[in-house]
Scaffold this motif. Sequence first.
Motif, mmCIF file in Angstrom:
data_model
loop_
_atom_site.group_PDB
_atom_site.id
_atom_site.type_symbol
_atom_site.label_atom_id
_atom_site.label_comp_id
_atom_site.label_asym_id
_atom_site.label_seq_id
_atom_site.Cartn_x
_atom_site.Cartn_y
_atom_site.Cartn_z
ATOM 1 N N PRO A 14 -13.541 -20.709 -20.288
ATOM 2 C CA PRO A 14 -13.699 -22.160 -20.354
ATOM 3 C C PRO A 14 -14.149 -22.723 -19.015
ATOM 4 C CG PRO A 14 -11.385 -21.597 -20.154
ATOM 5 C CD PRO A 14 -12.129 -20.297 -20.330
ATOM 6 N N PHE A 15 -14.626 -23.956 -19.044
ATOM 7 C CA PHE A 15 -14.995 -24.735 -17.856
ATOM 8 C C PHE A 15 -16.325 -24.321 -17.237
ATOM 9 C CE2 PHE A 15 -10.268 -24.346 -17.834
ATOM 10 C CZ PHE A 15 -9.990 -25.620 -18.324
ATOM 11 N N PHE A 16 -17.042 -23.385 -17.844
ATOM 12 C CA PHE A 16 -18.357 -23.000 -17.341
ATOM 13 C C PHE A 16 -19.416 -23.336 -18.384
ATOM 14 C CE2 PHE A 16 -15.510 -20.291 -14.905
ATOM 15 C CZ PHE A 16 -16.029 -20.408 -13.627
ATOM 16 N N THR A 17 -20.535 -23.885 -17.927
ATOM 17 C CA THR A 17 -21.602 -24.283 -18.844
ATOM 18 C C THR A 17 -22.501 -23.100 -19.191
ATOM 19 O OG1 THR A 17 -23.193 -24.792 -17.093
ATOM 20 C CG2 THR A 17 -21.651 -26.553 -17.730
ATOM 21 N N THR A 18 -23.331 -23.299 -20.209
ATOM 22 C CA THR A 18 -24.304 -22.258 -20.543
ATOM 23 C C THR A 18 -25.444 -22.215 -19.522
ATOM 24 O OG1 THR A 18 -25.257 -23.817 -22.152
ATOM 25 C CG2 THR A 18 -23.824 -22.080 -23.010
ATOM 26 N N ASP A 19 -25.641 -23.281 -18.743
ATOM 27 C CA ASP A 19 -26.584 -23.202 -17.620
ATOM 28 C C ASP A 19 -26.111 -22.151 -16.619
ATOM 29 O OD1 ASP A 19 -28.267 -25.151 -18.586
ATOM 30 O OD2 ASP A 19 -27.505 -26.751 -17.293
ATOM 31 N N THR A 20 -24.825 -22.208 -16.280
ATOM 32 C CA THR A 20 -24.268 -21.203 -15.377
ATOM 33 C C THR A 20 -24.353 -19.815 -16.001
ATOM 34 O OG1 THR A 20 -22.798 -22.797 -14.310
ATOM 35 C CG2 THR A 20 -22.158 -20.481 -14.180
ATOM 36 N N THR A 21 -24.109 -19.728 -17.305
ATOM 37 C CA THR A 21 -24.244 -18.445 -17.999
ATOM 38 C C THR A 21 -25.640 -17.874 -17.824
ATOM 39 O OG1 THR A 21 -22.661 -19.175 -19.677
ATOM 40 C CG2 THR A 21 -24.015 -17.260 -20.212
ATOM 41 N N ALA A 22 -26.664 -18.718 -17.957
ATOM 42 C CA ALA A 22 -28.048 -18.244 -17.857
ATOM 43 C C ALA A 22 -28.325 -17.624 -16.493
ATOM 44 C CB ALA A 22 -29.018 -19.395 -18.130
ATOM 45 N N LEU A 43 -39.453 -27.712 -5.927
ATOM 46 C CA LEU A 43 -38.279 -28.106 -5.145
ATOM 47 C C LEU A 43 -37.583 -26.854 -4.650
ATOM 48 C CD1 LEU A 43 -36.649 -30.699 -7.559
ATOM 49 C CD2 LEU A 43 -37.348 -31.245 -5.220
ATOM 50 N N SER A 44 -36.874 -26.965 -3.541
ATOM 51 C CA SER A 44 -35.997 -25.872 -3.154
ATOM 52 C C SER A 44 -34.669 -26.047 -3.885
ATOM 53 C CB SER A 44 -35.758 -25.868 -1.643
ATOM 54 O OG SER A 44 -34.930 -26.959 -1.272
ATOM 55 N N LEU A 45 -33.914 -24.981 -4.000
ATOM 56 C CA LEU A 45 -32.600 -25.084 -4.625
ATOM 57 C C LEU A 45 -31.669 -25.959 -3.792
ATOM 58 C CD1 LEU A 45 -32.419 -21.425 -5.872
ATOM 59 C CD2 LEU A 45 -32.110 -23.424 -7.335
ATOM 60 N N ASP A 46 -31.817 -25.922 -2.474
ATOM 61 C CA ASP A 46 -31.020 -26.803 -1.624
ATOM 62 C C ASP A 46 -31.318 -28.268 -1.932
ATOM 63 O OD1 ASP A 46 -29.545 -24.912 -0.201
ATOM 64 O OD2 ASP A 46 -31.129 -24.619 1.282
ATOM 65 N N GLU A 47 -32.589 -28.605 -2.117
ATOM 66 C CA GLU A 47 -32.959 -29.986 -2.437
ATOM 67 C C GLU A 47 -32.380 -30.406 -3.789
ATOM 68 O OE1 GLU A 47 -37.274 -30.673 -0.293
ATOM 69 O OE2 GLU A 47 -37.187 -29.413 -2.092
ATOM 70 N N ALA A 48 -32.446 -29.504 -4.769
ATOM 71 C CA ALA A 48 -31.909 -29.826 -6.086
ATOM 72 C C ALA A 48 -30.408 -30.094 -6.019
ATOM 73 C CB ALA A 48 -32.200 -28.684 -7.052
ATOM 74 N N GLU A 83 -28.668 -31.036 -3.182
ATOM 75 C CA GLU A 83 -28.400 -32.218 -2.358
ATOM 76 C C GLU A 83 -28.704 -33.509 -3.104
ATOM 77 O OE1 GLU A 83 -30.783 -31.522 1.058
ATOM 78 O OE2 GLU A 83 -29.521 -29.872 1.797
ATOM 79 N N ARG A 84 -29.763 -33.496 -3.913
ATOM 80 C CA ARG A 84 -30.160 -34.716 -4.627
ATOM 81 C C ARG A 84 -29.439 -34.879 -5.965
ATOM 82 N NH1 ARG A 84 -36.779 -34.366 -3.676
ATOM 83 N NH2 ARG A 84 -36.661 -34.084 -1.398
ATOM 84 N N ARG A 85 -28.655 -33.870 -6.337
ATOM 85 C CA ARG A 85 -27.892 -33.933 -7.597
ATOM 86 C C ARG A 85 -28.783 -34.403 -8.750
ATOM 87 N NH1 ARG A 85 -22.307 -33.554 -7.075
ATOM 88 N NH2 ARG A 85 -21.595 -33.357 -4.908
ATOM 89 N N LEU A 86 -29.854 -33.670 -8.959
ATOM 90 C CA LEU A 86 -30.861 -34.103 -9.924
ATOM 91 C C LEU A 86 -30.410 -33.962 -11.372
ATOM 92 C CD1 LEU A 86 -34.021 -32.769 -8.089
ATOM 93 C CD2 LEU A 86 -33.272 -35.137 -8.327
ATOM 94 N N LEU A 88 -24.229 -28.004 -10.800
ATOM 95 C CA LEU A 88 -24.234 -27.522 -9.420
ATOM 96 C C LEU A 88 -23.809 -26.073 -9.303
ATOM 97 C CD1 LEU A 88 -22.816 -30.632 -7.505
ATOM 98 C CD2 LEU A 88 -25.203 -29.897 -7.752
ATOM 99 N N THR A 89 -22.915 -25.618 -10.180
ATOM 100 C CA THR A 89 -22.511 -24.209 -10.143
ATOM 101 C C THR A 89 -23.700 -23.305 -10.431
ATOM 102 O OG1 THR A 89 -20.289 -24.807 -10.869
ATOM 103 C CG2 THR A 89 -20.926 -22.498 -11.090
ATOM 104 N N ALA A 90 -24.511 -23.686 -11.419
ATOM 105 C CA ALA A 90 -25.697 -22.897 -11.763
ATOM 106 C C ALA A 90 -26.691 -22.875 -10.607
ATOM 107 C CB ALA A 90 -26.350 -23.462 -13.022
ATOM 108 N N PHE A 91 -26.952 -24.044 -10.012
ATOM 109 C CA PHE A 91 -27.875 -24.105 -8.883
ATOM 110 C C PHE A 91 -27.359 -23.274 -7.711
ATOM 111 C CE2 PHE A 91 -29.862 -28.347 -10.246
ATOM 112 C CZ PHE A 91 -31.063 -27.754 -10.578
ATOM 113 N N SER A 92 -26.067 -23.365 -7.426
ATOM 114 C CA SER A 92 -25.499 -22.623 -6.296
ATOM 115 C C SER A 92 -25.598 -21.118 -6.520
ATOM 116 C CB SER A 92 -24.040 -23.031 -6.075
ATOM 117 O OG SER A 92 -23.938 -24.389 -5.729
ATOM 118 N N LEU A 93 -25.331 -20.679 -7.744
ATOM 119 C CA LEU A 93 -25.427 -19.258 -8.061
ATOM 120 C C LEU A 93 -26.871 -18.774 -7.946
ATOM 121 C CD1 LEU A 93 -23.740 -16.826 -9.000
ATOM 122 C CD2 LEU A 93 -24.203 -17.520 -11.366
#
Length: 238
Positions: free
Chosen positions: A138-146, A184-189, A191-194, A199-204
């Motif tokens: 639980p608590f993890f999205t399918t974006d993070t799964t991908a 975009l860089s992943l850092d920009e994505a 930082e800008r919370r697009l 954010l977990t998926a982007f960080s991974l």
Amino acid sequence: MTAASYRRVIVKLSGEALSGAEPFGIDQATVERYAADLVAARELGVTLGVVVGGGNLLRGATAASHGADRTIADVMGMLATVMNALALESAIERLGAPARTVSALAMPQVCETYERRAARRHLDEGRIVLFAGGTGNPFFTTDTTAVLRAAETGAEAVLKATNVDGVYSADPKRDPAATRYDRLSLDEAIERRLGVMDLTAFSLARDHRIPIIVFSIREPKAVESVLRGTGRATIVGG
């Protein structure tokens, strides 16, 4: 013929995309169109994994907001992803391509239980692998799964299918002045919370140097076009 840009990718498909024009459920014609797109992409020589959401049937966070226990609600959402994956698997195989659903939740009477080495073997042998059941937690999205499955299976990119043709500075449906980004860089994505992924998926993705390509699944042959580098998309990272 333009060669594919990647040899192995994970396609992230939202559950809502499978409902077509309807607000809920699985629209068979839509499923068949996406299946045909995936099969066409496979014919480029690309090995494909697909992570599908479950929001067309049940979204865990929404159920929790209406009073359901969050852990139970998320498990219910994971079960919804299994149904969607099985619908896609069936449509893909009707088109003559091999497919296999693997679930992070064990249900051996229905599909294989996810195991990294077995999943990689299916990909190596040319099957389209449908990754269901989210991360199994639980608590993890399918974006993070991908992104997680991409890291585990050696995929070179995550293709994030959406309803718009890339990443914008704001919701283009609400803000006509929203700016579209080509890259975009992943850092920009982060930082800008697009908001196109959590954010977990982007960080991974940043930690594993996995680019995320955001595109509209509503365009004909969208996945194939992105893989050829001819489709309209935003590249995040890479």
